[in-house]
Scaffold this motif. Structure first.
Motif, PDB file in Angstrom:
ATOM      1  N   ARG A   1       0.838  -1.120  -0.236  1.00 54.04           N
ATOM      2  CA  ARG A   1      -0.089   0.119  -0.173  1.00 54.04           C
ATOM      3  C   ARG A   1       1.013   1.314   0.140  1.00 54.04           C
ATOM      4  O   ARG A   1       1.998   1.376   0.456  1.00 54.04           O
ATOM      5  CB  ARG A   1      -0.976  -0.099   1.187  1.00 54.04           C
ATOM      6  CG  ARG A   1      -2.033  -1.045   1.207  1.00 54.04           C
ATOM      7  CD  ARG A   1      -2.901  -1.308   2.365  1.00 54.04           C
ATOM      8  NE  ARG A   1      -3.721  -2.472   2.234  1.00 54.04           N
ATOM      9  CZ  ARG A   1      -4.754  -2.628   1.513  1.00 54.04           C
ATOM     10  NH1 ARG A   1      -5.052  -1.463   0.728  1.00 54.04           N
ATOM     11  NH2 ARG A   1      -5.232  -3.682   1.371  1.00 54.04           N
ATOM     12  N   TYR A   2       0.150   2.497  -0.449  1.00 55.38           N
ATOM     13  CA  TYR A   2       0.983   3.538  -0.660  1.00 55.38           C
ATOM     14  C   TYR A   2       1.841   4.005   0.486  1.00 55.38           C
ATOM     15  O   TYR A   2       2.919   4.306   0.366  1.00 55.38           O
ATOM     16  CB  TYR A   2       0.015   4.563  -1.048  1.00 55.38           C
ATOM     17  CG  TYR A   2       0.712   5.894  -1.089  1.00 55.38           C
ATOM     18  CD1 TYR A   2       1.617   6.222  -2.587  1.00 55.38           C
ATOM     19  CD2 TYR A   2       0.727   7.143  -0.519  1.00 55.38           C
ATOM     20  CE1 TYR A   2       2.167   7.325  -2.718  1.00 55.38           C
ATOM     21  CE2 TYR A   2       1.503   8.277  -0.625  1.00 55.38           C
ATOM     22  CZ  TYR A   2       2.029   8.298  -2.033  1.00 55.38           C
ATOM     23  OH  TYR A   2       2.841   9.593  -1.879  1.00 55.38           O
ATOM     24  N   GLU A   3       1.076   3.830   1.845  1.00 59.78           N
ATOM     25  CA  GLU A   3       1.864   4.360   3.093  1.00 59.78           C
ATOM     26  C   GLU A   3       3.164   3.530   3.232  1.00 59.78           C
ATOM     27  O   GLU A   3       4.267   3.982   4.074  1.00 59.78           O
ATOM     28  CB  GLU A   3       0.860   4.327   4.149  1.00 59.78           C
ATOM     29  CG  GLU A   3      -0.305   4.839   4.330  1.00 59.78           C
ATOM     30  CD  GLU A   3      -1.478   4.358   3.436  1.00 59.78           C
ATOM     31  OE1 GLU A   3      -1.215   3.626   2.816  1.00 59.78           O
ATOM     32  OE2 GLU A   3      -2.753   4.763   3.865  1.00 59.78           O
TER      33      GLU A   3
ATOM     34  N   VAL B   1       1.634   2.270  -6.332  1.00 63.91           N
ATOM     35  CA  VAL B   1       1.905   3.756  -6.917  1.00 63.91           C
ATOM     36  C   VAL B   1       3.233   3.558  -7.765  1.00 63.91           C
ATOM     37  O   VAL B   1       3.447   4.428  -8.985  1.00 63.91           O
ATOM     38  CB  VAL B   1       2.568   4.583  -5.818  1.00 63.91           C
ATOM     39  CG1 VAL B   1       3.829   4.082  -5.121  1.00 63.91           C
ATOM     40  CG2 VAL B   1       3.018   5.979  -6.154  1.00 63.91           C
TER      41      VAL B   1
END
Ligand SMILES: NC(=O)c1ccc[n+]([C@@H]2O[C@H](COP(=O)([O-])OP(=O)(O)OC[C@H]3O[C@@H](n4cnc5c(N)ncnc54)[C@H](O)[C@@H]3O)[C@@H](O)[C@H]2O)c1
Length: 254
Positions: free
Chosen positions: A98-100, A164
């Motif tokens: 995930r992006y984080e 991303v």
């Protein structure tokens, strides 16, 4: 059915989900296909099932020597090459977070492997076609996520996301395909992209339902839906198409 009789095609990523279907469609259309993949065993098995107009070979798209060796193999075996199709999907073991959670080193490594690898194939193939003086065609597989922002909501409740790195890679790949097409315009080297929507591949039912809600009557696509577009691009019917990106997504990106 498009007729590609005698066309000599280097298919990179031939052992993958799209690659296997592309290989079958190309053989059915009369082409000769050099089945190249980093996973040699996969393309050896595929070549054995598809017959004498195929040849398996190992390739790593992040290694210029490896790409040049395959181009030389095509020269030795077939006396040249007409088309290069790249449908490889390199990623490192931490890809898909995930992006984080995406760390800088992983972001850079995945861009290097995938976008850098596609750059290397385009560069080496275009130089090869220019040196041979007869032109040629390069087709890259990008994605709808190179032209639209993600619909993050369709991944809700699954372990999947739209990474991303993928957005950066696939949007840049469309732009770079046009760049290379323009750079080699007068050498007769065409470069085009196909941008598929999601391909059905045993995804969770909740994801499929959420995805299909944004598309037309087909929804998630079958690999054959992309293969038929590839056959059109490789046929004389598309000879005026250069530097373009063809979106095949049943309207998902609208
Ligand atoms: N499957 C989808 O839903 C989908 C949708 C849109 C776009 N795409 C794009 O289509 C392409 C193919 O996707 P897929 O689902 O068939 O992937 P896949 O993972 O099934 O197959 C990819 C193949 O690439 C090979 N490969 C990996 N790294 C390589 C390297 N460095 N050199 C040479 N070969 C290498 C793998 O061995 C594998 O056989 C990718 O570029 C992907 O981004 C896929």
């Amino acid at each position: 059915m498009m007729n590609l009789d005698g066309q000599r095609v280097l298919l990179i990523g031939a052992g993958g989900l799209l690659g296997r279907t592309f290989a079958t469609a190309l053989i059915d259309a009369g082409a000769r296909v050099l089945l190249a993949d980093r996973a040699l065993a996969a393309v050896e098995e595929l070549a054995a099932s598809l017959g004498e107009r195929t040849m398996p070979a190992a390739i790593d798209i992040t290694d210029a020597d490896s790409i040049r060796a395959i181009l030389a193999l095509a020269d030795q075996t077939w006396g040249g090459l007409d088309t290069v199709v790249n449908t490889a999907y390199p990623r490192n073991p931490r890809y898909g977070r995930r992006y984080e959670e995406v760390e800088y080193d992983d972001f850079c490594e995945n861009l290097g492997l995938h976008l850098g690898g596609y750059h290397l194939v385009m560069q080496q193939a275009a130089l090869y076609f220019r040196a041979h003086g007869k032109g040629g065609h390069i087709v890259n597989i990008s994605s709808i996520y190179g032209v639209m922002q993600p619909r993050f909501e369709v991944y809700a409740g699954t372990a999947m996301t739209m990474p991303v790195e993928y957005a950066a890679i696939k949007s840049a790949l469309i732009h770079l395909s046009g760049y290379v097409a323009k750079y080699f315009l007068k050498d007769g080297v065409r470069v085009n992209c196909i941008s598929p929507g999601g391909i059905r591949d045993r995804q969770p039912e909740s994801f499929l339902a959420a995805y299909d809600a944004h598309a037309g009557r087909i929804g998630m696509l079958e690999p054959q839906d992309i293969a038929s577009t590839l056959l059109y691009l490789l046929s004389p019917a598309s000879r005026g198409i250069n530097g373009q990106n063809i979106v095949v997504d049943d309207g998902f990106s609208l």
